[in-house]
Design a protein around this motif. Structure first.
Motif, PDB file in Angstrom:
ATOM      1  N   SER A 113      48.052   8.727  11.214  1.00  0.00           N
ATOM      2  CA  SER A 113      47.828   9.794  10.359  1.00  0.00           C
ATOM      3  C   SER A 113      47.963   9.785   8.872  1.00  0.00           C
ATOM      4  O   SER A 113      48.979   8.587   8.531  1.00  0.00           O
ATOM      5  CB  SER A 113      48.395  11.017  10.807  1.00  0.00           C
TER       6      SER A 113
ATOM      7  N   LEU B 288      49.416   9.811   4.971  1.00  0.00           N
ATOM      8  CA  LEU B 288      50.882   9.760   4.523  1.00  0.00           C
ATOM      9  C   LEU B 288      50.943  10.086   3.101  1.00  0.00           C
ATOM     10  O   LEU B 288      50.021   9.509   2.418  1.00  0.00           O
ATOM     11  CB  LEU B 288      51.599   8.591   4.921  1.00  0.00           C
TER      12      LEU B 288
ATOM     13  N   ASP C 185      53.908   9.727   0.326  1.00  0.00           N
ATOM     14  CA  ASP C 185      55.355   9.304  -0.027  1.00  0.00           C
ATOM     15  C   ASP C 185      55.821   9.226   1.353  1.00  0.00           C
ATOM     16  O   ASP C 185      57.148   9.585   1.614  1.00  0.00           O
ATOM     17  CB  ASP C 185      55.903  10.415  -0.746  1.00  0.00           C
ATOM     18  N   GLY C 186      55.290   8.511   2.195  1.00  0.00           N
ATOM     19  CA  GLY C 186      56.011   8.102   3.696  1.00  0.00           C
ATOM     20  C   GLY C 186      55.891   9.260   4.652  1.00  0.00           C
ATOM     21  O   GLY C 186      56.282   9.122   5.811  1.00  0.00           O
ATOM     22  N   LYS C 187      55.488  10.514   4.246  1.00  0.00           N
ATOM     23  CA  LYS C 187      55.636  11.510   5.204  1.00  0.00           C
ATOM     24  C   LYS C 187      54.161  12.044   5.570  1.00  0.00           C
ATOM     25  O   LYS C 187      53.326  11.939   4.808  1.00  0.00           O
ATOM     26  CB  LYS C 187      56.278  12.987   4.610  1.00  0.00           C
ATOM     27  N   PRO C 188      54.026  12.300   6.987  1.00  0.00           N
ATOM     28  CA  PRO C 188      52.557  12.785   7.459  1.00  0.00           C
ATOM     29  C   PRO C 188      52.085  13.898   6.818  1.00  0.00           C
ATOM     30  O   PRO C 188      52.897  14.804   6.303  1.00  0.00           O
ATOM     31  CB  PRO C 188      52.885  13.015   8.877  1.00  0.00           C
ATOM     32  N   SER C 189      50.742  13.850   6.463  1.00  0.00           N
ATOM     33  CA  SER C 189      50.053  14.858   5.928  1.00  0.00           C
ATOM     34  C   SER C 189      48.779  15.030   6.304  1.00  0.00           C
ATOM     35  O   SER C 189      48.409  14.370   7.335  1.00  0.00           O
ATOM     36  CB  SER C 189      50.017  14.399   4.183  1.00  0.00           C
TER      37      SER C 189
ATOM     38  N   ILE D 272      54.544   2.427   4.361  1.00  0.00           N
ATOM     39  CA  ILE D 272      55.179   3.476   4.129  1.00  0.00           C
ATOM     40  C   ILE D 272      55.800   3.893   2.938  1.00  0.00           C
ATOM     41  O   ILE D 272      56.104   4.955   2.426  1.00  0.00           O
ATOM     42  CB  ILE D 272      56.587   3.573   5.038  1.00  0.00           C
ATOM     43  N   ASP D 273      55.681   2.678   2.072  1.00  0.00           N
ATOM     44  CA  ASP D 273      56.248   2.919   0.562  1.00  0.00           C
ATOM     45  C   ASP D 273      54.830   3.558  -0.275  1.00  0.00           C
ATOM     46  O   ASP D 273      55.102   3.458  -1.436  1.00  0.00           O
ATOM     47  CB  ASP D 273      56.862   1.897  -0.218  1.00  0.00           C
TER      48      ASP D 273
ATOM     49  N   ASN E   9      52.437   5.802  -1.821  1.00  0.00           N
ATOM     50  CA  ASN E   9      52.570   7.332  -2.462  1.00  0.00           C
ATOM     51  C   ASN E   9      51.353   7.826  -1.673  1.00  0.00           C
ATOM     52  O   ASN E   9      51.504   9.057  -1.129  1.00  0.00           O
ATOM     53  CB  ASN E   9      51.894   7.330  -3.830  1.00  0.00           C
TER      54      ASN E   9
END
Ligand code: SF4
Length: 424
Positions: free
Chosen positions: A56, A58, A60-64, A372-373, A375
């Motif tokens: 999915s 990301l 800044d590394g977090k799912p969006s 993961i790094d 943006n």
């Protein structure tokens, strides 16, 4: 893997290298996983048999959500003065959408393989060349001279499909074709052994010495008198013998892979290859054949050239296209601080990740990519597996459709780029 009897897919086109073999035979199971049945190679197996992507987006590394990732990507590009769109691992439709976005945001464009493909492009721009097609090779070649490469680590099925093919249009005895490897050390040459067991001629030298070896061969073909007995460990008499074989061949082909000619100013050696081919054509037929091709580099250059007038390493920041093969390289734009945002694209290959940068950056890539790094990371479906597309073959004279082989929940690159452009 399970239940591969579910359905079979014949005459699939493989986009994993510049040959675009169109005879791939695959099976697809109930969940869309693909398995090579016939006519593949290790490269195509890696490409087609990757597991189905479920990534999915990301931020800044977090799912969006996809919507938020697109908004964030648009904000990064809107706030940049000199964005760089690089990687460019895509096909024709993807590149068309990227050019439209580049024009809107004033971006520079560079392909991940440009350092090697420019060795060819510079020759084509400077003096031109006489090159042939894979079809001509398949039907006519009688002497294949291979410069500084094994070919098969780039184009694994080249010999199978184009040299040791059993049928040719003019009833040529293809097993009698002569193969000569010139340059490189410990080059793998078994693919050059004919089906009848005839071994190729192998003339090794350090790759870094190829400039002088090719210059010497060109001089001999041009009738110059030499006062040396060897060059880079190769006897001049052996090069003279090779020159005679080229002159007496009815249709020789001289081939190379630009990424293997990895020494300074390799374009000058390629230019010497092109010039010796031109010289041979005064008395017989000969052609060059640049091989290789990966990550859509040939397709991207074709689209860029017909749309903007330039191959990649072009820039749109002044409302018109500019071209500079030196200053607009990814390395230079990032290292010299000229770019202020990076959009990296690789839809075919999850291993082609972006260079490290502290700039605001967006990655649009294969769903199995680990970034993961970044943006913003937006995973996309793969052309030739999950959506249709078009690619140019290595000889640039043939474009082929690449198919949709299974459903995907991921958007295509074109859809994502269009959505970013709309959100600017
Ligand atoms: S040789 Fe290239 S195009 Fe042909 S199957 Fe292998 S990777 Fe695909």
């Amino acid at each position: 893997m399970e239940n591969f009897s579910a359905s079979s897919l014949e005459s699939v086109t493989c986009p994993a290298c510049g040959l675009l073999c169109d005879d791939i035979y695959l099976a697809r199971n109930a969940v869309g996983q693909l398995k090579m049945i016939d006519n593949g190679c290790t490269k195509s197996m890696t490409f087609f048999e990757r597991t189905t992507q479920t990534a999915s987006p990301l931020i800044d590394g977090k799912p969006s959500s996809l919507v938020d990732a697109i908004k964030k990507a648009a904000a990064i590009l809107r706030n940049a003065n000199q964005p760089l769109i690089a990687g460019l691992g895509t096909e024709v439709q993807g590149m068309r959408s990227i050019l439209s976005l580049a024009d809107k945001v004033g971006a520079s464009l560079d392909h991940m393989n440009a350092n090697s493909s420019f060795r060819n492009t510079l020759v084509l721009q400077n003096s031109g060349w006489q090159v042939t097609t894979l079809t001509e090779v398949r039907n006519r070649v009688d002497l294949l001279l291979i410069i500084g490469t094994d070919i098969v680590s780039h184009n694994p099925r080249f010999f199978e499909r184009n040299v040791w093919n059993t049928a040719s249009m003019f009833d040529q005895d293809t097993s009698a074709r002569e193969i000569v490897y010139l340059g490189g050390q410990a080059v793998e040459t078994t693919a050059g052994i004919s089906p009848a067991g005839k071994k190729p001629t192998v003339m090794p030298c350090d790759l870094s010495c190829l400039p002088e070896v090719i210059a010497t061969l060109r001089a001999i073909i041009s009738g110059k008198t030499l006062h040396i007995t060897e060059v880079a460990g190769i006897k001049t008499s052996d090069l003279q013998n090779l020159a005679e074989r080229l002159k007496s061949a009815k249709y020789s082909v001289v081939t190379w892979v630009s990424s293997d000619l990895n020494f300074k100013h390799a374009e000058l050696t390629i230019q010497n290859i092109a010039e010796l081919v031109i010289k041979l054509n005064e008395k017989t037929r000969s052609s060059g054949l640049p091989l290789g091709g990966a990550d859509g580099d040939y397709s991207v250059n074709q689209v860029s050239t017909w749309t903007s007038g330039y191959p990649i390493r072009n820039r749109f920041s002044r409302q018109y296209p500019e071209y500079d093969p030196y200053h607009f390289s990814t390395e230079k734009l990032l290292n010299d601080g000229e770019a202020d945002a990076l959009l990296w694209i690789s839809e075919f290959n999850p291993e082609k990740t972006p260079p490290k940068t502290n700039l605001p950056n967006i990655v649009i890539g294969h769903g199995n990519m680990s970034v993961i790094d970044a943006n913003v990371f937006i995973p996309v479906s793969t052309a030739g597996i999950e959506h249709t597309g078009t690619m140019f073959r290595i000889d640039s004279s043939v474009s082929l459709p690449i198919g949709k082989l299974r459903e995907s929940t991921l958007p295509s690159l074109t859809e994502v780029i269009a959505a970013i452009e709309a959100a600017l």
